[in-house]
Design an enzyme around this catalytic site. Structure first.
Site, PDB file in Angstrom:
ATOM      1  N   HIS A   1     -17.474 -30.123 -26.125  1.00 14.18           N
ATOM      2  CA  HIS A   1     -17.226 -31.016 -27.081  1.00 14.18           C
ATOM      3  C   HIS A   1     -17.576 -32.603 -26.410  1.00 14.18           C
ATOM      4  O   HIS A   1     -17.836 -33.470 -27.142  1.00 14.18           O
ATOM      5  CB  HIS A   1     -15.984 -31.066 -27.561  1.00 14.18           C
ATOM      6  CG  HIS A   1     -15.653 -30.115 -28.423  1.00 14.18           C
ATOM      7  ND1 HIS A   1     -15.699 -30.030 -29.759  1.00 14.18           N
ATOM      8  CD2 HIS A   1     -15.348 -28.859 -28.106  1.00 14.18           C
ATOM      9  CE1 HIS A   1     -15.462 -29.081 -30.264  1.00 14.18           C
ATOM     10  NE2 HIS A   1     -15.279 -28.102 -29.575  1.00 14.18           N
TER      11      HIS A   1
ATOM     12  N   HIS B   1      -4.464 -27.697 -29.743  1.00 11.49           N
ATOM     13  CA  HIS B   1      -5.702 -27.487 -29.316  1.00 11.49           C
ATOM     14  C   HIS B   1      -5.372 -27.667 -27.581  1.00 11.49           C
ATOM     15  O   HIS B   1      -4.719 -26.781 -26.719  1.00 11.49           O
ATOM     16  CB  HIS B   1      -6.805 -28.006 -29.494  1.00 11.49           C
ATOM     17  CG  HIS B   1      -7.945 -27.399 -28.683  1.00 11.49           C
ATOM     18  ND1 HIS B   1      -8.372 -25.888 -29.104  1.00 11.49           N
ATOM     19  CD2 HIS B   1      -8.944 -27.721 -28.177  1.00 11.49           C
ATOM     20  CE1 HIS B   1      -9.302 -25.718 -28.298  1.00 11.49           C
ATOM     21  NE2 HIS B   1      -9.782 -26.834 -27.937  1.00 11.49           N
TER      22      HIS B   1
ATOM     23  N   ASP C   1     -11.769 -28.777 -32.654  1.00 11.21           N
ATOM     24  CA  ASP C   1     -11.222 -27.786 -32.405  1.00 11.21           C
ATOM     25  C   ASP C   1      -9.548 -28.196 -32.683  1.00 11.21           C
ATOM     26  O   ASP C   1      -9.225 -28.996 -32.082  1.00 11.21           O
ATOM     27  CB  ASP C   1     -11.139 -27.098 -30.868  1.00 11.21           C
ATOM     28  CG  ASP C   1     -12.525 -26.562 -30.571  1.00 11.21           C
ATOM     29  OD1 ASP C   1     -13.421 -26.592 -31.641  1.00 11.21           O
ATOM     30  OD2 ASP C   1     -12.825 -26.692 -29.306  1.00 11.21           O
TER      31      ASP C   1
ATOM     32  N   HIS D   1      -6.904 -22.177 -31.034  1.00  6.78           N
ATOM     33  CA  HIS D   1      -7.897 -22.244 -32.273  1.00  6.78           C
ATOM     34  C   HIS D   1      -7.003 -21.673 -33.420  1.00  6.78           C
ATOM     35  O   HIS D   1      -6.428 -20.727 -33.188  1.00  6.78           O
ATOM     36  CB  HIS D   1      -9.230 -21.666 -31.976  1.00  6.78           C
ATOM     37  CG  HIS D   1     -10.072 -22.306 -31.119  1.00  6.78           C
ATOM     38  ND1 HIS D   1     -10.910 -23.467 -31.373  1.00  6.78           N
ATOM     39  CD2 HIS D   1     -10.119 -21.978 -29.579  1.00  6.78           C
ATOM     40  CE1 HIS D   1     -11.480 -23.613 -30.294  1.00  6.78           C
ATOM     41  NE2 HIS D   1     -11.257 -22.868 -29.351  1.00  6.78           N
TER      42      HIS D   1
ATOM     43  N   HIS E   1     -18.964 -24.658 -35.346  1.00  6.89           N
ATOM     44  CA  HIS E   1     -18.178 -24.163 -34.206  1.00  6.89           C
ATOM     45  C   HIS E   1     -17.731 -22.539 -34.395  1.00  6.89           C
ATOM     46  O   HIS E   1     -16.593 -22.402 -34.428  1.00  6.89           O
ATOM     47  CB  HIS E   1     -16.893 -25.155 -33.752  1.00  6.89           C
ATOM     48  CG  HIS E   1     -16.366 -24.822 -32.353  1.00  6.89           C
ATOM     49  ND1 HIS E   1     -15.713 -23.784 -32.117  1.00  6.89           N
ATOM     50  CD2 HIS E   1     -16.752 -25.251 -31.196  1.00  6.89           C
ATOM     51  CE1 HIS E   1     -15.338 -23.739 -30.919  1.00  6.89           C
ATOM     52  NE2 HIS E   1     -15.900 -24.977 -30.275  1.00  6.89           N
TER      53      HIS E   1
END
Length: 749
Positions: free
Chosen positions: A70, A155, A176, A398, A420
């Site tokens: 990311h 996360h 996420d 997640h 994603h």
């Protein structure tokens, strides 16, 4: 005109996991969310499809968290593209920037040892200094037309989702996120504002996670069993994020099992040691369990049973050849580094085990070994027999399928964009959502774009305006209509009273007062009679200059400035200009009006009210005649009955002798009471029909003031200030000192 469209282009993480990058364009504004690399690729191939965008046009670049998929492409974009030619700014949370620094230093070290690096340490230093830090729930407005608010995403430490406002259009980008509180992190928040677009991860598709407590029990039992049989346990994990969660689980388990105190737990990462200080700094962003322990001087990240293993030459081999132990080593994908070296050393021994604790991207060793192959290929290309146990117990932070579906349901966005996630997992989630929202009235649409595919989205036309100032003080109820000035600034809308314009906007205001002189040859009372017939009640008074004034609909003053002259005066606006025009047209037509001729004829013997009667009685009689004419046109016969008439046989059902209109249709007779407009008739069908016609007639013959519900007063204007000093008279005439001006309505020949 076509409504503006939101353009969404996924430059990475489109039907894949890795190199997350999403571009939003709306009304000339460009926002980019995340800039990662793909862990299964190397060099330029690992970057998002950056050639698809002119980076100098980017206004804002937002990074959700510090993971490489990311954030690792950020330096390349800032220093190797034309990003610096524009005015774009980069934002991430304080904790993310603190960890990102160490993550990227480690990334540079690993890249330089394997392939040609994407950028130099100098490039990173230059880009790092330009990053702006933000806090959760802080509203940021980086440029006109764009604002955003970070929300906790769970996360990893510092991870956030962004609620972005682009020219009034709201987009929630989750990055996420996790909706499950673990041992140290809070769960993802639910923003209290409904977005137009939700861009959400789909990592696990519709797959459901095992309960966290069950996963922890299964994990610790397996670790315990392996070390008791004389084996070594490899836990591949990234240095930051899930590694801290696993260490907290192991520390707690070891403290409750004295028989394990002689079994060492190693954390192989120099990076982790550096970042522990960051974790201790940002205790306040973690959950209540960690904060409470810290407040009692119990630092949960100072471990008793876990040791950091220095990464010296041969350290991994020394541990591998030693007694049973547990080693948490990075990187999590086991493509290189300490985790890959330990895997190759321990793979031939069946007593050993590798437990994959996080999500594994396709094309990495962590994914390949889950198929339990008989052999693995070493980094040097040699074949190694694989006999160690392979287990997958995911502590990946997640959302699972059910948590994701529940979050999407609560957000209620019109457009849902999945990213994603691998194509199969993403496809299964899209199918479930389409089934759920099939035939929905709100028109919710589901999208799962490929990389570089552009989505052009349209939205409902309604927008929200905030009422402020005097308008906000009103106790408005549902379906209440508010009137005011609608202001647009940076694509947001505000409704305010014109009197608040200077205070809230700093704008100066001016009032245009118009005057119009008109020559007249008729009396003022005749003019007043005509004005009341058209507009309803007219205020009659004397202004500050002692000039007799008729005020029409609370906005236009008709002043008798000279014996043969009138002056119309009003504050100019769309509404008052129309009233003034109609007033002027009416006055100019009075002399030739048939109604004027009728009023100025000499008295004759008839049943109507004479011109020397009170104005109110005259107006009432005209209304009666208008209603009677309306009923006559519908039913053929309608006659006005007044109490003094000799018709005692047509009193109301209650015996009261009140004015009425008698309607006859064949043998049926109906009576319309002119006081309360009720209808009495023995024929129910005729009664209902006449009631309906009466309601229509009232709307038709009402004056403009009555029809529009306008009062005779308005506030704040110069005219009203003048009139406040005047002394208005009642309908019976002027005050004593003005009685010689006029003597009521005259009958003119």
């Amino acid at each position: 005109m076509e409504p503006p469209q939101l353009s969404v282009t996924v430059l990475g993480a489109g039907q894949e996991v890795g190199r997350s990058c999403c571009v939003l364009k709306y009304r000339g504004k460009t926002v980019v969310c995340d800039a990662g690399v793909h862990p299964a690729h190397h060099g330029i191939a690992s970057l998002p499809f950056i050639d698809e965008l002119d980076w100098s046009t980017v206004d804002v670049l937002l990074i959700t968290h510090f993971h490489l998929d990311h954030a690792a492409g950020l330096t390349y974009i800032m220093e190797k593209t034309n990003f610096r030619d524009g005015k774009g700014k980069v934002y991430m949370t304080h904790a993310t920037k603190a960890v990102y620094k160490f993550i990227m230093q480690d990334f540079l070290r690993m890249s330089s040892s394997s392939t040609e690096p994407l950028f130099t340490p100098l490039d990173f230093s230059l880009s790092f200094s330009s990053i702006v830090t933000v806090s959760a729930h802080q509203l940021i407005s980086p440029c006109p037309g764009i604002s955003f608010t970070p929300y906790h995403a769970g996360h990893v430490l510092g991870a956030c989702m962004f609620l972005i406002d682009i020219a009034g259009l709201k987009v929630l980008y989750t990055g996420d996120y996790s909706r499950e509180e673990d041992r140290h992190l809070v769960k993802a928040e639910m923003p209290n504002i409904r977005p137009d677009v939700l861009i959400v991860e789909s990592t696990y598709g519709v797959q459901k996670h095992q309960d966290l407590s069950d996963r922890e029990e299964r994990f610790t039992s397996l670790v315990h069993a392996v070390v008791k049989r004389g084996g070594h346990v490899l836990l591949p994990a990234f240095a930051l994020g899930r590694a801290q969660e696993i260490l907290l689980i192991l520390e707690d388990y070891w403290s409750r099992h004295p028989d394990l105190h002689s079994v060492p737990i190693y954390y192989v990462s120099s990076l982790a040691k550096k970042c522990m200080a960051v974790y201790q700094t940002y205790i306040h962003t973690m959950n209540s369990n960690i904060r409470n322990r810290f407040s009692q001087h119990d630092n949960p990240f100072v471990f008793k049973y876990i040791t950091n293993l220095p990464q010296t030459r041969g350290a991994e081999k020394k541990v591998a050849e030693g007694p049973p132990c547990v080693v948490l080593a990075s990187p999590g994908f086991m493509d290189n580094g300490s985790s890959r070296e330990l895997l190759e050393l321990w793979a031939p021994d069946p007593r050993n085990a590798v437990i994959v604790t996080g999500y594994s991207v396709e094309g990495t060793m962590a994914r390949d070994i889950q198929n339990s192959p008989d052999e693995i290929v070493s980094v040097k290309g040699n074949t190694i027999q694989r006999r160690l146990t392979v287990e997958v117990i995911s502590f990946s932070a997640h959302v699972d399928g059910e948590q994701n579906l529940d979050f999407i349901e609560q957000v209620k966005a019109q457009h849902i964009i999945l990213m994603h996630g691998e194509a199969k997992a993403m496809g299964s989630l899209k199918a479930r959502l389409e089934q759920k929202y099939a035939g929905n009235e709100e028109g919710i649409k589901i999208h799962m774009p490929w990389n570089t595919e552009m989505l052009n989205l349209t939205f409902r036309g309604d927008r929200i305006a905030k009422a402020i100032g005097l308008l906000a003080d009103k106790n408005a109820t549902p379906n209440t209509t508010l009137q005011g000035l609608l202001l647009s600034k940076d694509y947001t809308y505000t409704l305010l009273d014109p009197r608040d314009l200077g205070e809230f906007t700093g704008l100066s205001t001016s009032v245009v007062v118009q005057t119009q002189r008109v020559a007249i040859s008729v009396g003022l009372e005749l003019i007043r009679w005509h004005l009341e017939g058209m507009f309803g009640s007219v205020m009659d008074g004397i202004d500050a200059n002692r000039v007799r004034t008729l005020r029409v609909m609370g906005s236009v003053d008709v002043k008798h400035t000279k014996e043969d002259e009138l002056t119309l005066e009003w504050e100019s606006s769309v509404t008052t200009d129309m009233i003034a025009d109609s007033t002027l047209a009416l006055i100019l037509g009075i002399e030739s009006s048939p109604a004027s001729v009728k009023l100025t004829l000499s008295q004759q013997s008839h049943s109507h009210v004479h011109a020397d009667q009170d104005d109110e009685e005259l107006m009432q009689q005209i209304r009666y005649e208008g209603l009677a004419a309306f009923l006559e046109s519908h039913f053929g016969y309608a006659e006005i009955y007044l109490p003094e008439d000799d018709a005692k046989d047509i009193k109301g059902d209650d015996g009261k002798d009140e004015p009425a209109i008698i309607v006859k249709v064949d043998d049926s007779v109906a009576r319309v009471n002119l006081v309360d407009l009720t209808v009495s008739c023995s024929n129910d069908a005729l009664k209902s029909r006449i009631s309906s016609v009466v309601q229509t007639a009232i709307t038709t013959i009402s004056s403009l003031a009555e029809a529009y519900g306008l009062s005779d007063s308005s506030g704040g204007s110069k005219l009203n200030q003048d009139i406040a000093e005047a002394r208005f008279i009642d309908e019976d005439g002027f005050k004593e000192e003005d009685e010689d001006d006029e003597e009521g309505m005259k009958v003119e020949e």
